[in-house]
Structures are given as structure tokens and as C-alpha cells.
Design an enzyme around this catalytic site. Structure first.
Site, mmCIF file in Angstrom:
data_model
loop_
_atom_site.group_PDB
_atom_site.id
_atom_site.type_symbol
_atom_site.label_atom_id
_atom_site.label_comp_id
_atom_site.label_asym_id
_atom_site.label_seq_id
_atom_site.Cartn_x
_atom_site.Cartn_y
_atom_site.Cartn_z
ATOM 1 N N SER A 251 -72.101 -0.321 7.187
ATOM 2 C CA SER A 251 -70.692 0.116 7.210
ATOM 3 C C SER A 251 -70.472 1.231 6.194
ATOM 4 O O SER A 251 -69.753 2.198 6.447
ATOM 5 C CB SER A 251 -69.771 -1.062 6.868
ATOM 6 O OG SER A 251 -69.499 -1.828 8.001
ATOM 7 N N LYS B 99 -71.338 -9.270 -2.871
ATOM 8 C CA LYS B 99 -72.316 -8.631 -1.977
ATOM 9 C C LYS B 99 -72.327 -7.114 -2.164
ATOM 10 O O LYS B 99 -73.373 -6.490 -2.268
ATOM 11 C CB LYS B 99 -71.925 -8.972 -0.533
ATOM 12 C CG LYS B 99 -72.949 -8.631 0.513
ATOM 13 C CD LYS B 99 -72.432 -8.955 1.914
ATOM 14 C CE LYS B 99 -71.964 -10.373 2.081
ATOM 15 N NZ LYS B 99 -71.555 -10.698 3.458
ATOM 16 N N ASN C 94 -73.477 -11.958 16.934
ATOM 17 C CA ASN C 94 -73.981 -10.651 16.481
ATOM 18 C C ASN C 94 -75.129 -10.813 15.487
ATOM 19 O O ASN C 94 -76.195 -10.217 15.655
ATOM 20 C CB ASN C 94 -72.813 -9.860 15.868
ATOM 21 C CG ASN C 94 -73.250 -8.513 15.360
ATOM 22 O OD1 ASN C 94 -73.716 -8.398 14.240
ATOM 23 N ND2 ASN C 94 -73.138 -7.488 16.183
ATOM 24 N N THR D 267 -76.641 -6.230 10.768
ATOM 25 C CA THR D 267 -76.698 -7.477 9.996
ATOM 26 C C THR D 267 -77.956 -8.266 10.353
ATOM 27 O O THR D 267 -78.708 -8.701 9.472
ATOM 28 C CB THR D 267 -75.425 -8.324 10.221
ATOM 29 O OG1 THR D 267 -74.283 -7.482 9.990
ATOM 30 C CG2 THR D 267 -75.368 -9.504 9.277
ATOM 31 N N LYS E 104 -61.389 -9.517 2.502
ATOM 32 C CA LYS E 104 -61.663 -10.118 3.815
ATOM 33 C C LYS E 104 -60.329 -10.355 4.511
ATOM 34 O O LYS E 104 -59.328 -10.685 3.870
ATOM 35 C CB LYS E 104 -62.405 -11.447 3.655
ATOM 36 C CG LYS E 104 -63.138 -11.878 4.902
ATOM 37 C CD LYS E 104 -64.524 -11.239 4.959
ATOM 38 C CE LYS E 104 -65.379 -11.777 6.064
ATOM 39 N NZ LYS E 104 -66.799 -11.534 5.809
ATOM 40 N N LYS F 223 -63.505 -3.725 0.477
ATOM 41 C CA LYS F 223 -64.252 -3.623 1.736
ATOM 42 C C LYS F 223 -64.658 -5.006 2.206
ATOM 43 O O LYS F 223 -65.147 -5.823 1.415
ATOM 44 C CB LYS F 223 -65.520 -2.770 1.510
ATOM 45 C CG LYS F 223 -66.393 -2.614 2.743
ATOM 46 C CD LYS F 223 -66.125 -1.315 3.459
ATOM 47 C CE LYS F 223 -66.806 -1.189 4.806
ATOM 48 N NZ LYS F 223 -66.064 -1.890 5.886
#
Ligand SMILES: NC(=O)C1=CN([C@@H]2O[C@H](COP(=O)(O)OP(=O)(O)OC[C@H]3O[C@@H](n4cnc5c(N)ncnc54)[C@H](OP(=O)(O)O)[C@@H]3O)[C@@H](O)[C@H]2O)C=CC1
Ligand SMILES: O=C(O)CCC(=O)C(=O)O
Length: 415
Positions: free
Chosen positions: A349, A94, A221, A190, A106, A70
Site C-alpha cells: 500500500s 506494524k 485474500n 499480503t 483501522k 494508515k
């Protein structure tokens, strides 16, 4: 893999240090310092001029001991494969630290999305989704946005993937628009998480967050929504930066104006305050709190000595170099590491993914409460460990994250 960028070298040096501090075997470092798989793609796009331009991209799948891969997708003109590997490693850490059932990945495409028309951007996004489709899936690898991408891009990608799958496949991308199986909280998750972490730390270090001042490096963002939620908590935003420069205003910058810039309703220079041409000026202004929320390697040994804030909450991934962290540590500046501070995005998410897998939806308030509870608990766990060990907070967070990954790898018989 291409040679290590500064960023990857820094992430690997920190990883090695954490493996040693945590007393893990060297074999573990050998495995965790390398990705499981890298997909390298080239995406041809017919530009509005009629010419075909070919864009280079990657999907780095780092580790899936704890569950499906993820992590977000970055569209940036300078991103390299080595950067993408570094970012994928941070995702594994994370997701583990947050207790999520995920490994880390990623994606990246080397492109300046601001240069593309909407049609070109859609074609590139769909092309990237097609290129990585064989290696992703709702139980395999679940991408999301990062720098330069957003919920519209996720909508194009989920549509493209659904066409290939021959069915609607909502859970394969997260951070989709609320109208297309997304959750409204993801847009600000976030930044909201960054503000919650700042509030929880301020409770422990000071008399609370209300009445404090903050400088924010990055008005996208993460930065714009961090400003919004910090302001709601009683914080005055005194500086904000973008690639264009910095706006400084001792009397306070209304977060609504930063959000208007983020939504491209006003130019950056129209944010009320003094405009300074230097995009790094926000890092060194007088403020209690500094939120780097743009890109990596911005707090370095050459400017760490001038950071005035007493608390740095890393909204961005990798904004502080190891040398800079040493300088800040010696000066008593507390740095809350990225893998703790900006986890609100991926935690949200995860909540969206759980909704999608069950074809259900929670309302905004309920979802935000779930997200906040996970963030508050994460801060408490890392803070406790940090106090006990007297390491940096990054050491405490990474060692805690590695313990969960190591146990999973051991139980699986990988190590
Ligand atoms: N989006 C998410 O959910 C998550 C993001 N992150 C991390 O947060 C950081 C920001 O991501 P996100 O907010 O999504 O990205 P965005 O693309 O939305 O915004 C990035 C912002 O940073 C600014 N910026 C970029 N480079 C510089 C620079 N050299 N100096 C000053 N400002 C700069 C941009 O300026 P301009 O406005 O001029 O383009 C923009 O305001 C990244 O490190 C990302 O990995 C972490 C977790 C989740
Ligand atoms: O929401 C996600 O899955 C990814 C978020 C991300 O890329 C990050 O935390 O850096």
C-alpha cells in the site's frame, strides 16, 4: 470506549509486556495504549426492499508520530469498537516495524457484506467514505481493505472522496484496482509477504521451505494468495479452512482451486479433498507450517496443545491469544507475529501511495522486488533481535517497533 473485548485485552496485555521488556517509561504505555481519536459514524442505506437500514461504523486513528495514519477497513457482522482499537494499535506497530512513514489506524463497519446486493454494498461503501471524509486525506489518514472489503470497494470510496474533494485524489485510499491508480501486486501482496516470511524463517530454522507441508486457516485474500505463493516455493498445501469448514488432502490441494473458491468460481466443498465440517480443523492437522489467515483469537489455550506445526506464520491479525502463545513457546513452536508476517499488504500500500503521490507507476515485477526486499530485511532484523534477547518473536518485533515510535514521540516533545 466500550469495554475491552478479549482481543483488545490481549493486545493491551502484550503491549504492556513489551513496554516493560523494552524498558520504556510508564507514561509511554499510558499514551500508546489509547487512540488519539475515534470517529463513530452511522450510515443509512436504502435497501433493495425499500427499507432504510442504518449501519454502525468507526475509524480509529491510533497514533501518528511517524506519519499519516494508515490501515484497512473491515466489514464484518461481529466487529466492535474495541476490536477496531486493537486492530489500529497493531497497525501502528506494524507500520513502525516495517520502517514506513506512517502511524496506525483501522476502520470498521458492523455488517455482513455477503448479505448485501452489489447496489447496497456500493451505497454502504460510498456512505462510509462520506462519513469519514472530514478526517482522512492523502497526507492525513489513508485507508485500504481488510476482512470483507476489496479493491472494488476502494474504487467506490476513492470516487466518492474525489467528488467531495473536487479533484481526483488517488492517494487517499490504497489497494485500488490497477485500472484506477492501483498496482497489480497489491491484490496478492499480503499472501505473497506471508510466503516470503515463511521461506526466510524456513531457511534459518530448517533446510529451507521446499518439500514442506502447510495448513491454511482462511481462504480469502490473505490465505488464498499465501497458498499460491507457498506452492510456487515448493510447499504442499494439505488443509484449508473457511467459515464453511475445512478441506483436508494429504496428497496436496492445488492452490489454483483455493483461488477459484476465493474468486467465488466454485463452492468451498468443491475444493478437492475430504470435507470436514469444522472450520478450525486446519489448525491441528499434521503439517510443518500453519498459516492462520482468517480472524483473531483462533489459536487459544484450549487448542494450542494440538497444533502439530513447528512454525506458525500469522497471516491474520491477532490469531494467537497470549495463553496459547505461552503453550506454543513451551512446546518449541515458533510463532512469527502478525505485525511482521502480514506486513506485505501495507508495505505494498505504501508503494502504491508513493506512485500515486507522484502520478507514476512501476511495473509488476519491479514492484514485487521492492516489496520482497523490504520483507526479507524485516525478517532479518527481527530474527537477529529475537536470537539475541531470547524472547518470543512477538516480543522482539513489538519492542523493535516501539523503539521507533518512542523516539519519534520524544523528538516531537509529546513525551
Ligand atoms: N487483506 C489484507 O491486505 C490484509 C489482511 N490482513 C488480515 O488477514 C486476515 C484475513 O483478511 P483477508 O484475507 O483480507 O479477509 P477476507 O475477507 O478476504 O477472507 C477471510 C477468510 O477467512 C475466513 N474466515 C472468517 N472467519 C472464519 C472462521 N471463524 N473460521 C474459519 N475461516 C474464517 C473467510 O471464510 P469465508 O470464505 O467462508 O467467508 C475467508 O475465507 C485478517 O485478520 C486481516 O486483518 C492482514 C494484513 C493485510
Ligand atoms: O494496506 C493497508 O493500508 C492496510 C492493511 C491492513 O489493514 C493490515 O495490515 O491489517
Amino acid at each position: 470506549m466500550q469495554s475491552e473485548s478479549g482481543f483488545l485485552a490481549y493486545v493491551l496485555a502484550q503491549l504492556k509486556r513489551s513496554v516493560e521488556l523494552g524498558g520504556f517509561p510508564e507514561d509511554f504505555y499510558a499514551m500508546i495504549s489509547r487512540p488519539k481519536r475515534i470517529l463513530h459514524v452511522y450510515i443509512p442505506v436504502k435497501m433493495d426492499s425499500g427499507r432504510i437500514e442504518v449501519f454502525e461504523g468507526y475509524r480509529v486513528q491510533h497514533n501518528d508520530a511517524l506519519g499519516p495514519f494508515k490501515g484497512g477497513i473491515r466489514f464484518h457482522p461481529e466487529v466492535t469498537l474495541a476490536d477496531d482499537v486493537a486492530l489500529a494499535i497493531l497497525m501502528t506497530l506494524k507500520n513502525s516495524l516495517a520502517g514506513l512513514p506512517y502511524g496506525g489506524a483501522k476502520g470498521a463497519v458492523r455488517v455482513d457484506p455477503k448479505r448485501l446486493s452489489q447496489r447496497e454494498l456500493e451505497e454502504l461503501s460510498r456512505g462510509y467514505a462520506r462519513a469519514i471524509a472530514p478526517l482522512i486525506g492523502d497526507l492525513v489518514d489513508i485507508p485500504a481493505p481488510d476482512v470483507g472489503t476489496n479493491s472494488q470497494i476502494m474504487a467506490w470510496m476513492v470516487d466518492e472522496y474525489s467528488k467531495i474533494a473536487g479533484r481526483n485524489a488517488p492517494a487517499v485510499f490504497t489497494s485500488k484496482p490497477p485500472e484506477l491508480w492501483g498496482n497489480p501486486v497489491r491484490e496478492y501482496a499480503t499472501g505473497f509477504g506471508v510466503a516470503v516470511v515463511a521461506r526466510e524463517m524456513a531457511k534459518r530454522l530448517w533446510d529451507g521451505i521446499e518439500g514442506k507441508t502447510a495448513a491454511i486457516h482462511g481462504a480469502g485474500n490473505t490465505g488464498a494468495w499465501a497458498a499460491y505463493w507457498l506452492e510456487k516455493m515448493g510447499v504442499k498445501i494439505v488443509a484449508v479452512s473457511s467459515t464453511k469448514g475445512t478441506v483436508y488432502n494429504k496428497a496436496g490441494i492445488p492452490a489454483a482451486e483455493i483461488l477459484r473458491y476465493y474468486k467465488r468460481e466454485i463452492p468451498f466443498e468443491k475444493i478437492p479433498g475430504e470435507f470436514i465440517k469444522d472450520p478450525e480443523a486446519s489448525l491441528n492437522v499434521e503439517a510443518d507450517l500453519l498459516v492462520p489467515a482468517a480472524i483473531e483469537n483462533v489459536i487459544r489455550s484450549d487448542n494450542a496443545g494440538q497444533v502439530k506445526a513447528r512454525l506458525v506464520v500469522e497471516g491474520a491479525n491477532g490469531p494467537t491469544t497470549p495463553e496459547a502463545e505461552r503453550v506454543l513457546y513451551q512446546r518449541g513452536v515458533v510463532v512469527v507475529p502478525d505485525i511482521l508476517a502480514n506486513a506485505g499488504g501495507v508495505i505494498m500500500s505504501y508503494l502504491e501511495w508513493v506512485e500515486n503521490l507522484q502520478w507514476l507507476s512501476w511495473d509488476e515485477e519491479e514492484t514485487r522486488k521492492r516489496l520482497e526486499a523490504i520483507m526479507v530485511n524485516n525478517v532479518a532484523r527481527v530474527y537477529q533481535r529475537w536470537q539475541k534477547e531470547k524472547w518470543t518473536m512477538r516480543d522482539a518485533a513489538i519492542v523493535t517497533a516501539l523503539e521507533r515510535i518512542y523516539k519519534a514521540m520524544k523528538l516531537r516533545g509529546w513525551i
